[in-house]
Scaffold this active site. Structure first.
Site, PDB file in Angstrom:
ATOM      1  N   GLY A 193       3.953   4.343  -5.942  1.00  0.00           N
ATOM      2  CA  GLY A 193       3.648   4.214  -6.763  1.00  0.00           C
ATOM      3  C   GLY A 193       4.174   4.928  -7.440  1.00  0.00           C
ATOM      4  O   GLY A 193       4.719   4.799  -8.586  1.00  0.00           O
ATOM      5  N   VAL A 194       3.619   6.211  -7.376  1.00  0.00           N
ATOM      6  CA  VAL A 194       4.312   7.213  -8.450  1.00  0.00           C
ATOM      7  C   VAL A 194       5.820   7.890  -8.470  1.00  0.00           C
ATOM      8  O   VAL A 194       5.897   8.169  -9.289  1.00  0.00           O
ATOM      9  CB  VAL A 194       2.570   8.928  -8.501  1.00  0.00           C
ATOM     10  CG1 VAL A 194       3.774   9.283  -6.155  1.00  0.00           C
ATOM     11  CG2 VAL A 194       2.823   9.747  -8.935  1.00  0.00           C
ATOM     12  N   HIS A 251       4.362   8.424   4.204  1.00  0.00           N
ATOM     13  CA  HIS A 251       3.704   7.518   3.636  1.00  0.00           C
ATOM     14  C   HIS A 251       4.000   5.986   4.234  1.00  0.00           C
ATOM     15  O   HIS A 251       4.939   5.417   3.399  1.00  0.00           O
ATOM     16  CB  HIS A 251       3.901   7.654   2.709  1.00  0.00           C
ATOM     17  CG  HIS A 251       2.505   6.488   1.051  1.00  0.00           C
ATOM     18  ND1 HIS A 251       3.327   5.634   0.764  1.00  0.00           N
ATOM     19  CD2 HIS A 251       1.978   6.798   0.751  1.00  0.00           C
ATOM     20  CE1 HIS A 251       2.528   5.170   0.089  1.00  0.00           C
ATOM     21  NE2 HIS A 251       1.984   5.696   0.004  1.00  0.00           N
ATOM     22  N   GLU A 296       7.950   7.746 -11.510  1.00  0.00           N
ATOM     23  CA  GLU A 296       9.069   8.717 -11.793  1.00  0.00           C
ATOM     24  C   GLU A 296       9.917   8.280 -12.055  1.00  0.00           C
ATOM     25  O   GLU A 296      10.817   8.978 -13.221  1.00  0.00           O
ATOM     26  CB  GLU A 296       7.913   9.669 -10.742  1.00  0.00           C
ATOM     27  CG  GLU A 296      10.323  11.038 -10.847  1.00  0.00           C
ATOM     28  CD  GLU A 296       9.354  11.648 -12.192  1.00  0.00           C
ATOM     29  OE1 GLU A 296      10.514  12.682 -12.655  1.00  0.00           O
ATOM     30  OE2 GLU A 296       8.056  12.249 -12.909  1.00  0.00           O
ATOM     31  N   ILE A 324       5.762   2.580   2.952  1.00  0.00           N
ATOM     32  CA  ILE A 324       5.625   1.590   1.636  1.00  0.00           C
ATOM     33  C   ILE A 324       6.509   3.431   0.541  1.00  0.00           C
ATOM     34  O   ILE A 324       6.045   3.977   0.303  1.00  0.00           O
ATOM     35  CB  ILE A 324       4.814   1.484   1.373  1.00  0.00           C
ATOM     36  CG1 ILE A 324       4.369   0.261   3.241  1.00  0.00           C
ATOM     37  CG2 ILE A 324       4.399   1.033  -0.150  1.00  0.00           C
ATOM     38  CD1 ILE A 324       2.462  -0.130   2.487  1.00  0.00           C
TER      39      ILE A 324
END
Length: 144
Positions: free
Chosen positions: A58-59, A49, A63, A55
């Site tokens: 976002g998840v 990723h 978290e 990068i």
């Protein structure tokens, strides 16, 4: 109250590779937390990723914000031994990218808290710039 990662492990059950807090910089029990996650180049997600342009997903930012909030909540004697899990995510917006080498500062403010769960306002920044903000809902359950 400043906590290192070993002290954080005494409060929340997360462990590598899914413990994202390196240090808690400030904490008011059951009220607010400010923590930091130092984003290393060898982080597991960067392999895919995205190759050549890593990068932070976002998840994972979300978290990490939840883990920071859990530190504040689970230090309260009323909630020791409980587990804080996601109940929902509201109005979360991503406003910038997080890259290897960044220090991701995670801030949570507990807006509502009861024996069943609650709600927190969250914000993540890099170099003072907001990269994520919103609200998270959490449920407090028993640990097995």
């Amino acid at each position: 109250m400043v906590l290192n990662q070993e002290e954080i492990k005494q409060i929340i059950p997360h462990r590598a590779p899914f413990l994202f807090l390196d240090e808690v910089l400030e904490c008011e029990v059951a009220k607010r937390t400010k923590a930091v996650w130092r984003i290393r180049e060898d982080l597991f997600c960067f392999k895919g990723h995205f190759p050549g342009n890593p990068i932070l997903p976002g998840v994972l930012i979300t978290e990490a914000l939840a883990q920071a909030g859990a530190v504040a909540i689970l230090q309260d004697e009323k909630y020791k031994g409980r587990l804080a899990v996601f109940g929902g995510i509201d109005r979360v917006r991503f406003r910038g990218m997080v890259k290897p080498g960044d220090d991701l500062v995670l801030e949570t403010e507990i807006l509502r808290l009861s024996a069943m769960g609650g709600k927190g306002k969250v914000k993540a920044t890099v170099d003072g710039k907001t990269v994520c903000e919103g609200e998270i809902l959490f449920v407090l359950t028993k640990q097995d």
